[in-house]
Design an enzyme around this catalytic site. Sequence first.
Site, PDB file in Angstrom:
ATOM      1  CG  ASP A 187      38.228 -16.819  31.488  1.00 37.39           C
ATOM      2  OD1 ASP A 187      39.173 -16.635  32.282  1.00 37.39           O
ATOM      3  OD2 ASP A 187      37.156 -17.349  31.822  1.00 37.39           O
ATOM      4  CD  GLU A 195      38.668 -13.753  33.992  1.00 41.31           C
ATOM      5  OE1 GLU A 195      39.094 -14.456  34.921  1.00 41.31           O
ATOM      6  OE2 GLU A 195      37.568 -13.917  33.445  1.00 41.31           O
ATOM      7  CG  ASP A 253      35.699 -17.013  38.716  1.00 42.70           C
ATOM      8  OD1 ASP A 253      36.679 -16.342  38.348  1.00 42.70           O
ATOM      9  OD2 ASP A 253      35.211 -17.951  38.055  1.00 42.70           O
TER      10      ASP A 253
HETATM   11  C1  GLA Z   1      36.413 -18.102  34.650  1.00 34.74           C
HETATM   12  C2  GLA Z   1      36.185 -16.593  34.830  1.00 34.74           C
HETATM   13  C3  GLA Z   1      34.725 -16.353  35.180  1.00 34.74           C
HETATM   14  C4  GLA Z   1      33.828 -16.918  34.093  1.00 34.74           C
HETATM   15  C5  GLA Z   1      34.130 -18.383  33.881  1.00 34.74           C
HETATM   16  C6  GLA Z   1      33.416 -18.943  32.660  1.00 34.74           C
HETATM   17  O1  GLA Z   1      36.283 -18.797  35.834  1.00 34.74           O
HETATM   18  O2  GLA Z   1      37.039 -16.081  35.818  1.00 34.74           O
HETATM   19  O3  GLA Z   1      34.488 -14.985  35.366  1.00 34.74           O
HETATM   20  O4  GLA Z   1      34.035 -16.187  32.916  1.00 34.74           O
HETATM   21  O5  GLA Z   1      35.521 -18.601  33.680  1.00 34.74           O
HETATM   22  O6  GLA Z   1      33.738 -20.261  32.400  1.00 34.74           O
END
Ligand code: GLA
Length: 463
Positions: free
Chosen positions: A205, A238, A266
């Site tokens: 992340d 990401e 998300d």
């Molecule tokens: C971010 C990511 C999500 C998830 C959350 C966890 O928002 O994009 O996919 O992994 O963190 O805290």
Amino acid sequence: MTSLFNSSSVIGPPLRLNLKAQVTRGNPYCMITVTMQLRSTERQLGCALALCFLALIPWGIPRARALDNGLAITPTMGWLHWERFMCNLDCQEEPDSCISEQLFMQMAELMVSDGWKDAGYEYLCIDDCWMAPQRDSEGRLQADPQRFPGGIRHLANYVHSKGLKLGIYADVGNKTCAGFPGSFGYYDIDAQTFADWGVDLLKFDGCHCDSIQHLTDGYKYMSLALNKTGRSIVYSCEWPLYMSPLKKPNYEEIRQYCNHWRSFADISDSWQSVKSILDWTSSHQERIVHVAGPGGWNDPDMLVIGNFGLSWDQQVTQMALWAIMAAPLLMSNDLRNISPQAKALLQYKDVIAINQDPLGKQGYQLRKASNFEVWERPLADLAWAIAVINRQEIGGPRSYTISIVSLGRGVACNPACHITQLLPVKRELGFYEWTSELKIRINPTGTVLLRVEKRSHTSKSLI
Ligand code: GLA
């Protein structure tokens, strides 16, 4: 802004593992278009049409080099806890849905006993909130001792004993999004810890990263650190999602370091969220579609089929479009409690085959009009997948007429093809001439998914 790393250590091609798989390259459709024989005016028209499509979409652009770790040759399939179970730490009050080794062991058992593994879902993935709040005395990450009493190595052994693979989560910055220890400054240690535990996938992340330089260098560095461990670990990034508010992501470069990458917000358990992902993808398709291929995929986030927020038609749309987009299929649902209908949709062999198609080309939106969207994806053996979505959210089912000549850049049905409707239900629609039309009916927010194969009535084989 100074970089934490010596730039020479992070720039340049990733190291190679021994496990290299052969990646399919080339473009059979282009060849077909040029060698096609012109026997009639219709064909000349078709050829012109095809060339026209070729000019409009970056068809001939060679795919950028993928991260050369031999993994994710087709999009990753598995289960990921985040959307359904989030950061539930309360095992006292909610023992069945808190983030604990018990949750993952139960899911592992069901993945095998309920046919998920046989359908292709292989990676059981932990998201945020598995960690203890502090690293150990040697600087290593550790699992929360109450919720994961056996530790991650023990869980990995259990998952492997079921013939599955284990995914884990960490963050490029100072903390994870939920506030657990981040990997910044610890990339080598964390990569080695995950490898020692027997982890098979890392979701990395991008929260709490203080500069674009650290973000970019950190994602690259972790790719190299994972590779250096010698263990095959799928690297799920990401990077573009966190980069895009500051700078246009360079997807060709990202593909050299990551096996898949999230670019958009998300997912949540709602139609609003699914359609925002589709809209983002179609509006950025010139930049992202040609980059995807064996070893590296655009990741539109988890499948939320089997939860609470999507109607049946919307679940069909998610499954069909995630197949068209060559998306990783990471379900986030409760396998202990899922309807037979959702299970059948998620395990639908013919749709999974489109998602996992060996040609490895991502589909794209072909046209959008009157609240219909037509998407198409080239498949191996000159086949195509076609999805038509009814985006109108009022009224009942609406008819849409497909002009066969327009499919597959004008060549999918030249001179004829066989069409099978896969979703919402499987139906053999039969043979279609190049100049004919096909009328379908689609429920509001639903999708009709078709598989088009280049065959004539007289031959069962490819033309
Ligand atoms: C971010 C990511 C999500 C998830 C959350 C966890 O928002 O994009 O996919 O992994 O963190 O805290």
